[in-house]
Scaffold this motif. Structure first.
Motif, short mmCIF file in Angstrom:
data_model
loop_
_atom_site.label_atom_id
_atom_site.label_comp_id
_atom_site.label_asym_id
_atom_site.label_seq_id
_atom_site.Cartn_x
_atom_site.Cartn_y
_atom_site.Cartn_z
N MET A 1 0.86 -1.19 0.00
CA MET A 1 0.00 0.00 0.00
C MET A 1 0.89 1.24 0.00
N LYS A 3 2.44 2.62 -2.37
CA LYS A 3 3.57 2.60 -3.28
C LYS A 3 3.05 3.04 -4.65
N LEU A 4 3.63 4.08 -5.17
CA LEU A 4 3.15 4.62 -6.43
C LEU A 4 4.31 4.73 -7.41
N ASP A 13 0.03 0.07 -12.55
CA ASP A 13 -0.54 -0.94 -11.66
C ASP A 13 0.59 -1.82 -11.12
N LEU A 14 0.65 -1.99 -9.81
CA LEU A 14 1.68 -2.83 -9.18
C LEU A 14 1.03 -4.03 -8.50
N TYR A 15 1.79 -5.10 -8.40
CA TYR A 15 1.33 -6.21 -7.58
C TYR A 15 1.29 -5.76 -6.13
N PRO A 16 0.34 -6.28 -5.34
CA PRO A 16 0.41 -6.01 -3.90
C PRO A 16 1.74 -6.54 -3.36
N GLY A 17 2.34 -5.80 -2.49
CA GLY A 17 3.59 -6.26 -1.88
C GLY A 17 4.80 -6.13 -2.78
#
Lengths: 623, 521
Positions: A1, A3-4, A13-17
């Motif tokens: 969370m 993280k941009l 779009d990023l993977y969680p974690g």
């Protein structure tokens, strides 16, 4: 969370974690002059529709996108703090997901100048014509272009004056200040610069000669070769009529040949007469019912015949192959050159069967009206030139918001007032020490190419060195070989001590030379520029015992490396773990020392920083 | 050497299947590096969907090239659900109207780009299951007749009291005015209530979401039957008994042709002077009692003096409540005719009024209505009638909405009881819940299984926490929400699991595990 990651200002779009670990490289002591780039681990991002748009569908083999073959702007924000700013993202691989790496530091600047040559610099502000009058006007400048006195093989001592004649018009080599070139590298890339080094006296006194030849890229852009389409009939040309050459074999990137019959110059600098051109034509014709005259004509003034073979048109010719050639000097915007035919006698019908027409920029003669001085450099990359600057003055660079900040190692080591204090951040028991640096030997040499002329000055002046008293290091190594060649010194006409590069008349290049310029001294001879005796001029020298500033490498080593070399004598390279936070990374400045528990360090590397975790830091102890 | 488009995708295509343009090249065999470059454009604003990047396709030995543009378009489509605020709204993210530009290229070529803007196509966030009778053509879901379907996989969907419910359909361009007919029936099959609602025509040329409960109250009914209908052509349904009466002169019943038509008596032609600068109205007024709901057509013919601009309106009144049925602004022609098609019910209006008003022109305008007719027309079904089972939620209701494989909204309320706990993985803590549904028919089980999808989970980029943020993670290609009775939604992730049924069983069951947004500690 929280993280941009932005690519081209678009949120990815990023993977969680997702973990983005950044390695910040400050210095590598064994690679002087190199600029270190920060980099991340390989970042995996999902192939969502949004990401596919941002990465221009690079995963699709049918896509013609250039995305994987270049780099794009990137920044990474974690917990509201920019961990990476002004980064460049590189797409490494795509399959079910994308693999990226982000580079940062001054990478934007170096990405911009990558593959650029000095002839790509914008020298508009210093471009001008080249003549004795202009040379006289810049004989004593301190920036931009300069015409110093140098023994170039065509300077003549005239015992009758007594004085030295230094005329030579367009065949004399223009010189440009070293600092002007550096200025142009930064400004052409859209960056500004800051640092005390830019007002350093030695830095401001260096200058280099330019060539008489334009760069190949300039010449190629203007050359052309065309042919006639076959039979063309011209009936009784009572006024000058262009022969058609619409078979275009080659037309330089400037595209000056119009595709049909004329070479038409187009240049935004409409007043500039900026290059000289040689034209040739071979035309096979049959003439019935009379004779014709033929010329290579310039502009719309057919009476201006530039046929060098006779100085007049080829007149009263009949059937046969006719050769025309001529040169046009100071071509400028709107000039048009074409091959023309006109009736001389009778009412001839001219049938052109075969014909060629071509033109090439004339070497070795600068235009009196206007010259693009950037095209007079040798084939030197901007990065290599900056490396010379960085090594010569032991300068480190970082980039902040469009400004390239440069500090010498002397400045960094002396700036104790602005140290970062990491005393409370160290994790005890994580320290490792090394006692030598790779890339540093017991004797470390910097050198130039030796001068090829019969030399009064020993080749020993082509190199300098510093030593490290550590028997466990390798014995010797050359740390840096300059692109420049050392220059000889001569007591010209027994009257003035000056750099000697006696190439002679009209030789395109003095070679890659770099000299100090000094003001002439009282008692030194009058030098004639443009036929006028001058007693205020600059003198080029390589080494002169009367002056502090010298091109000898030892001068630069003693002046800009001494403090650093002292620290190398009992080097301690230390690796520790620190509890750095996002703000520490955001505000980290490679040009500042770090203080920790009574010791002072230069940070050489921060390895794989991940927000919220301790990080390994490589340090070089300075106090 | 030439290239032509042999076939284009269907007008409405499912984007999860190939969306293919087929090109045929001729005379290209001797050309070096021959290929066809294609760029895809968004029809609404003519912007490139690829940021100017082209895609290359090479022909096979027969000169045929297949350009599948589905992956490009799919990148722009996302499943989402927004609580509609009107009877029908455009689903902006689940379809795209597009076209291509293409060009032949080879070494030394100088061909021009061909703009195919005249042949736009539509892609829907859908995937048609193989075998598919119509290939990738979604024609079965484009309203046109009583066999066309809504975008749902349930044979008989359910709707729950006190909870929102929506239904998706394709609303193609240039259709007649559509009405949503909703009828509620009780256990004995008796009609409890019916409602005709005009579908907002400005939302055509798009996939639409219908708010099933807009303007109606769900009664204690057994089922709610829904279909789209339109005003049929005149005379297609003949009325033997007039369903309305017009008692006042000058209306007269012509009785022509069996169609119940009431016309304006030419002998009682109305002529009203409208003076410049003094708008007037109430020039005609008749009371008409509509006894049967249905589509009615009002045709007006008239004339006015040249040089005037007039506004003509048809209004309906229920008591003193006025509603404008039709407006024709800025009528400037000397002789004119207007036709008004509307669905009217006896509960709608007790009288109809025709107004004219001055807008521009000097002097006196002799404004004449020469002919007026009312007629009833047929109801044409444009879709199947979809029968929703009306249910009362039990305890612990958890209502999910998601996008099915046809690109339409799908709803299910899990009630009775769930298993709940927290999941700790990586650096996050998130609540998980296992939902149970039993006594499912096979189509219900199939529809619920579409909650299990395979896309990668990625984080929601949260720049600022606002009330519109409703999730911390999304599964690529899927969006599942837990929806409260007031329409508040929370984005959840479905943890895929395998569900097995026995085909000999009459009813089936399923378990769905969902993960709620990450907890902030």
């Amino acid at each position: 969370m929280k993280k941009l990651l932005y690519i081209n200002n678009e949120l990815v779009d990023l993977y969680p974690g997702t973990v983005i670990a950044q390695t910040i490289q400050a210095f590598e002591l064994g690679a002087l002059g190199s600029v270190r780039t920060n980099y991340t681990n390989q970042i995996r991002i999902p192939q969502t529709g949004h990401n596919r748009q941002i990465l221009q569908f690079s995963e699709n083999s049918k896509s013609n996108t250039a995305f994987p073959y270049t780099s794009y702007s990137a920044r990474y924000v974690e917990n509201g703090i920019e961990i990476i700013r002004n980064g460049r993202v590189i797409l490494k691989e795509s399959g079910g997901e994308y693999l990226l790496t982000i580079l940062s530091g001054p990478v934007n600047f170096f990405d911009f100048i990558a593959n650029k040559k000095l002839w790509d610099l914008d020298t508009t502000s210093i471009n001008t014509g080249w003549s004795d009058t202009i040379r006289d006007g810049i004989r004593n400048t301190t920036t931009g272009m300069v015409a110093p006195f140098v023994d170039d093989g065509i300077a003549v001592y005239n015992g009758a004056l007594p004085a030295i004649e230094h005329d030579g018009g367009v065949t004399k080599h223009p010189w440009i200040y070293y600092h002007t070139v550096i200025d142009k590298i930064f400004s052409s890339a859209g960056y500004t610069k800051s640092g005390a080094i830019f007002s350093d006296p030695a830095y401001l006194k260096m200058a280099m000669p330019l060539n008489l030849d334009f760069s190949k890229i300039f010449i190629d852009a203007k050359s052309f070769h065309v042919a006639a389409p076959g039979t063309q009939v011209i009936v009784n040309p009572t006024s000058y009529t262009d022969i058609t050459f619409n078979q275009v074999g080659s037309n330089g990137s400037d595209g000056f040949y119009n595709g049909t019959s004329a070479y038409v110059v187009s240049n935004a600098d409409t007043a500039a007469t900026y290059f000289n051109m040689a034209f040739r034509a071979a035309v096979t014709i049959t003439v019935a019912g009379g004779t014709v005259n033929m010329i290579i004509a310039r502009n719309n003034f057919p009476d201006i015949n530039i046929n060098l073979s006779s100085g007049t048109p080829i007149t009263a010719v009949g059937s046969g192959t006719h050769y025309l050639s001529g040169s046009a000097s100071g071509l400028k915007d709107g000039d048009a050159v074409s091959v023309r035919v006109i009736t001389n006698s009778g009412a001839p019908t001219v049938t052109v069967t075969t014909a060629i027409f071509e033109g090439n920029v004339i070497r070795n003669t600068l235009a009196t009206g206007y010259n693009y001085f950037n095209h007079l450099f040798d084939d030197i990359s901007q990065i290599d030139f900056l490396k010379d600057f960085s090594v010569r003055f032991n300068v480190k660079m970082i980039e902040r918001n469009g400004v390239i900040i440069c500090k010498t190692m002397n400045e960094i080591l002396a700036d104790k007032a602005n140290m970062l204090d990491w005393t409370d951040k160290q994790i005890p028991g994580t320290e490792k020490l090394r006692y030598a640096y790779s890339g540093v030997a017991q004797t470390n040499t910097f050198d130039y190419e030796s001068d090829q002329y019969t030399s009064d000055l020993s080749d020993a002046y082509a190199s300098g060195s510093f030593t490290v008293a550590n028997e466990n290091l390798s014995e010797a190594q050359t740390i840096y070989s300059s692109m420049f060649t050392m220059s000889d010194m001569i007591m010209f006409a027994n009257r003035i001590n000056v750099a000697s590069i006696p190439v002679g008349a009209s030789v395109p290049s003095l070679g890659l030379r770099l000299c100090m310029l000094r003001q002439n001294l009282s008692g030194e001879p009058t030098i004639y520029y443009n036929g006028v005796g001058r007693t205020d001029y600059k003198v080029a020298y390589f080494i002169d015992a009367r002056y502090t500033y010298s091109m000898h490498w030892q001068y630069f080593i003693d002046g800009y490396y001494a403090d650093f070399v002292t620290k190398l004598q009992k080097a301690k390279a230390i690796t520790r773990r620190y509890r750095l936070n996002d703000l520490d990374i955001h505000t980290f400045d490679q040009l500042k020392l770090v203080h920790d528990s009574g010791e002072t360090f230069i940070v050489t590397k921060i390895n794989n920083y991940v927000s919220g975790k301790s990080v390994e830091v490589e340090l070089f102890k300075v106090d | 050497m030439a290239v032509s488009v042999t076939t284009r995708p269907s007008t409405w295509s499912a984007v999860k299947n190939p969306v293919v343009y087929k090109f045929t090249s001729t005379g290209h065999g001797a050309l070096t590096n021959y290929r066809i470059q294609v760029e895809v454009f968004k029809a609404s604003d003519n912007t490139s969907l690829t940021g100017g990047v082209t895609f290359s396709f090479s022909p096979d030995s027969s000169g045929i090239s297949y350009a599948d543009v589905s992956s490009i378009i799919k990148a722009y489509l996302v499943p989402d659900w927004i609580d509609p605020s009107a009877i029908n709204e455009v689903e902006t993210d689940t379809f795209l109207k597009f076209y291509i530009k293409y060009q032949e290229l080879y070494d030394g070529s100088a061909t021009s780009v061909v703009d195919d803007v005249a042949n736009p196509r539509y892609a829907v966030f859908a995937g048609l299951q193989i075998p598919s009778t119509n290939g990738n053509n979604m024609t079965d879901y484009v309203p046109a007749s009583a066999t066309k379907q809504f975008l749902t996989l349930f044979d008989n969907p359910k709707i729950w009291h006190d909870y929102p419910s929506t239904l998706s359909f394709i609303y193609p361009d240039a259709l007649s005015l559509l009405y949503l007919l909703r009828r509620q029936y009780d256990d004995s099959g008796s009609l409890l209530n019916e409602t005709y609602s005009l579908i907002n025509v400005s939302n055509d040329d798009a996939v639409n979401r219908i708010d099933l409960l807009s303007g109606i109250t769900l009664l204690s009914a057994k089922d709610l039957r829904v279909k789209l209908i339109a005003n049929g052509s005149a005379g297609s349904e003949l009325l033997t008994n007039p369903s309305f009466t017009a008692t006042l002169s000058p209306w007269v019943n012509t009785g022509l042709g069996g169609t119940q038509t009431w016309i304006w008596d030419a002998g009682n032609q109305a002529q009203v002077s409208i003076s410049s600068g003094t708008p007037q109205s109430d020039i005609l007024r008749q009371s008409i009692t509509l006894q049967t709901a249905g589509f009615y057509r009002i045709v007006l013919n008239g004339n006015q003096a040249a040089g005037f601009t007039t506004r003509i309106q048809v209004k309906g009144f229920l008591g003193e409540v006025e509603q404008v049925i039709f407006t024709s602004e800025n009528v400037t022609t000397f002789s004119w005719s207007v036709t008004v098609n509307n669905y009217l019910t006896h509960a709608s209006f007790d009288r109809i009024q025709i107004d004219a008003a001055w807008i521009a022109g000097a002097g006196t305008n002799p404004f004449n209505i020469t002919d007026v007719s009312f007629s009833r027309t047929a109801d044409d079904s444009f879709t199947e009638e979809l029968i929703f089972g009306v249910q009362e939620p039990c305890d612990n209701p958890v209502l999910l909405v998601w996008k099915n494989s046809l690109g339409g909204d799908a709803w299910w309320l899990f009630d009775g009881g769930q298993e709940s706990g927290y999941n700790f993985s990586g650096s996050k803590k998130a609540k998980r819940m296992t939902l149970f549904a039993e006594h499912l028919t096979l189509d219900q089980w199939e529809a619920l299984n579409e909650l299990n999808t395979l896309g990668e989970v990625y984080q929601e980029n949260i720049i600022e926490l606002t009330s519109s943020v409703n999730k911390t993670a999304v599964r690529d290609g899927a969006q599942v929400y837990v929806v409260d009775a007031d329409g508040t939604k929370t984005g959840v992730i479905v943890i895929p699991s395998t569900s097995v049924i026995n085909t000999r069983d009459v009813t089936h069951s399923i378990e769905i595990e969902i993960e709620f947004p990450e907890r902030v500690e």
